[in-house]
Design an enzyme around this catalytic site. Sequence first.
Site, PDB file in Angstrom:
ATOM      1  N   TYR A 100      27.703  56.400   2.597  1.00 59.46           N
ATOM      2  CA  TYR A 100      28.092  57.052   3.999  1.00 59.46           C
ATOM      3  C   TYR A 100      29.226  57.841   4.171  1.00 59.46           C
ATOM      4  O   TYR A 100      29.639  58.457   5.002  1.00 59.46           O
ATOM      5  CB  TYR A 100      28.453  55.631   4.947  1.00 59.46           C
ATOM      6  CG  TYR A 100      26.964  55.200   5.206  1.00 59.46           C
ATOM      7  CD1 TYR A 100      26.277  55.502   6.522  1.00 59.46           C
ATOM      8  CD2 TYR A 100      26.201  54.023   4.596  1.00 59.46           C
ATOM      9  CE1 TYR A 100      25.190  54.906   6.998  1.00 59.46           C
ATOM     10  CE2 TYR A 100      24.916  53.688   4.970  1.00 59.46           C
ATOM     11  CZ  TYR A 100      24.501  54.188   6.203  1.00 59.46           C
ATOM     12  OH  TYR A 100      23.140  53.679   6.671  1.00 59.46           O
ATOM     13  N   HIS A 148      30.324  50.588   5.259  1.00 59.93           N
ATOM     14  CA  HIS A 148      30.075  51.901   5.200  1.00 59.93           C
ATOM     15  C   HIS A 148      31.207  53.080   5.062  1.00 59.93           C
ATOM     16  O   HIS A 148      31.047  53.975   5.348  1.00 59.93           O
ATOM     17  CB  HIS A 148      29.211  52.367   6.530  1.00 59.93           C
ATOM     18  CG  HIS A 148      27.672  51.837   6.871  1.00 59.93           C
ATOM     19  ND1 HIS A 148      26.845  52.005   7.708  1.00 59.93           N
ATOM     20  CD2 HIS A 148      27.140  50.640   6.002  1.00 59.93           C
ATOM     21  CE1 HIS A 148      25.920  51.216   7.753  1.00 59.93           C
ATOM     22  NE2 HIS A 148      26.066  50.365   6.781  1.00 59.93           N
ATOM     23  N   ASN A 193      24.175  46.266  13.631  1.00 60.80           N
ATOM     24  CA  ASN A 193      24.783  47.491  13.333  1.00 60.80           C
ATOM     25  C   ASN A 193      25.583  47.744  14.824  1.00 60.80           C
ATOM     26  O   ASN A 193      25.264  47.260  15.690  1.00 60.80           O
ATOM     27  CB  ASN A 193      24.124  48.695  12.838  1.00 60.80           C
ATOM     28  CG  ASN A 193      24.355  48.662  11.362  1.00 60.80           C
ATOM     29  OD1 ASN A 193      25.141  48.430  10.763  1.00 60.80           O
ATOM     30  ND2 ASN A 193      23.113  49.190  10.854  1.00 60.80           N
ATOM     31  N   ASP A 209      23.448  45.532   4.208  1.00 56.98           N
ATOM     32  CA  ASP A 209      22.614  45.623   2.769  1.00 56.98           C
ATOM     33  C   ASP A 209      22.938  46.812   2.083  1.00 56.98           C
ATOM     34  O   ASP A 209      22.439  46.964   0.867  1.00 56.98           O
ATOM     35  CB  ASP A 209      20.808  45.709   2.901  1.00 56.98           C
ATOM     36  CG  ASP A 209      20.524  46.995   3.804  1.00 56.98           C
ATOM     37  OD1 ASP A 209      21.501  47.386   4.978  1.00 56.98           O
ATOM     38  OD2 ASP A 209      19.633  47.545   3.470  1.00 56.98           O
ATOM     39  N   ARG A 254      17.506  61.230  12.845  1.00 58.98           N
ATOM     40  CA  ARG A 254      17.157  60.216  11.938  1.00 58.98           C
ATOM     41  C   ARG A 254      16.077  59.227  12.931  1.00 58.98           C
ATOM     42  O   ARG A 254      15.211  58.786  12.554  1.00 58.98           O
ATOM     43  CB  ARG A 254      18.377  59.473  11.350  1.00 58.98           C
ATOM     44  CG  ARG A 254      18.024  58.376  10.386  1.00 58.98           C
ATOM     45  CD  ARG A 254      17.276  58.683   9.194  1.00 58.98           C
ATOM     46  NE  ARG A 254      16.460  57.563   8.597  1.00 58.98           N
ATOM     47  CZ  ARG A 254      15.505  57.750   7.901  1.00 58.98           C
ATOM     48  NH1 ARG A 254      15.242  58.813   7.573  1.00 58.98           N
ATOM     49  NH2 ARG A 254      14.840  56.683   7.552  1.00 58.98           N
TER      50      ARG A 254
END
Length: 439
Positions: free
Chosen positions: A262, A199, A146, A169, A282
Amino acid sequence: KNTVVIVGAGSTHTPGIIQSLLQKKEEFPLKKLILFDIDEERMNMVKSIMTQFIEEAYENLEVISTSDYKEAFTDVDFVFAQIRQGGLKMRSCDEKIPLKYGVVGQETCGPGGSISYGIRSIPAVIEIIRQAKKYSPNCWILNYSNPAAVVAEATRREFGNERILNICDMPVAILLSYSKMLGLKDWTELDPEYFGLNHFGWFTALYDKTGKDRLPELRKLILENGMTACSDKHHKDKDWQKTWKQYAEIIKDYPEYLPNSYLQYYLYSSDVVKKMDPSYTRADMVINGREKEMIEEYQKYLANPSEYKSPIQEFTVFGDFIVDAAASIAYNKGYRYLVIVENNGAIPNLPSDVMVEVPAYLRSWGPEAISRKPISTFYKGLIENQAASEKLAVDAYFENSYDKALQAIAINKTIPSTNIAKAILDDFIEANGEYWPRL
Ligand code: G6P
Ligand code: MN
């Protein structure tokens, strides 16, 4: 038979990938498995916990772990790249800095994702690919490091994405949930129509094996009951449950298609910020939750392997998807998957050089994207804006340009004003230190 190297092998995602490789040994047989990581301790732990399972599946599979490029990349057929430059510690900065200014703080979305992590990730991914191509010029690189959208644009410019496939994924994870909600066995039971960026995309149809579009029925189910099936283990914890709850709400406001989850960061930026804790993001949840739990599991297993059936409770779509994609390329199976490719007309009214996420058939000569009709103004506007932000981030990296980095942030839909963009950029420069080029 295939020699595979997993780059970033110390990740807690790796056991799931190896498990998928073992489970799919008929479809994708291994000749040799190489684990590569700069964190040898983490990598060797992953190796030890998987040894018994590897030996059960393969009689004499050669498995090596290394942090040496030559050893890792010589004579390989597939590189699975899943690196996280700067680790979870830097993920935390990517998330917390924007939040300080009331802006979405997310690993792959908004300024922390596309710009801070993007500019940090680009040189690391480029270096891995360069080394892989040096020692194995014909290998295929499946990259899901990412932020995939920005990384894909950078590898397009650096390598023309020759034998490089960027994948994510998330569409598969969402499809798995959808298929469960529809009472289907698996994500492979649904053929999606989808357009967008990584996303940042929309499902426009979901065909089952009889050819029936199940999207309208599914939308009704989500509206009535929410997302009741959150399928894979990486998207099951409490925080992700919140994401799925919010997801059901987007569908009320935007009834046309089903968005990638997203999109809530862009379409409901300020609501999302209100629900985020700027001092506990997160990254903290992953460090203190999943990472800690999985490492404890591994250690318990290693202390007493005979008492534990498996330290990996479930298969992950993450592993299954990458192995199926590799098999499709290796054996020219032409599986139809959502992947990140150069547009070249797949979405006819977007520029040809944007990296889009669309369905494509995976052939041994590469992905063959499916072209569909032009998209309407709302989606086109959103996508062009986001693509511009991502392209500017890549410009900033290649041109060492402060101005481009500022534009990349300022144009991002999550940003209310340019002063804020500038303050965030200056904080990113400080936090990223040597990870970033000097702008
Ligand atoms: C999905 C996305 C990945 C992302 C992950 C984050 O799988 O596709 O790109 O890295 O979620 O999950 P986490 O649980 O680490 O926040
Ligand atoms: Mn992803």
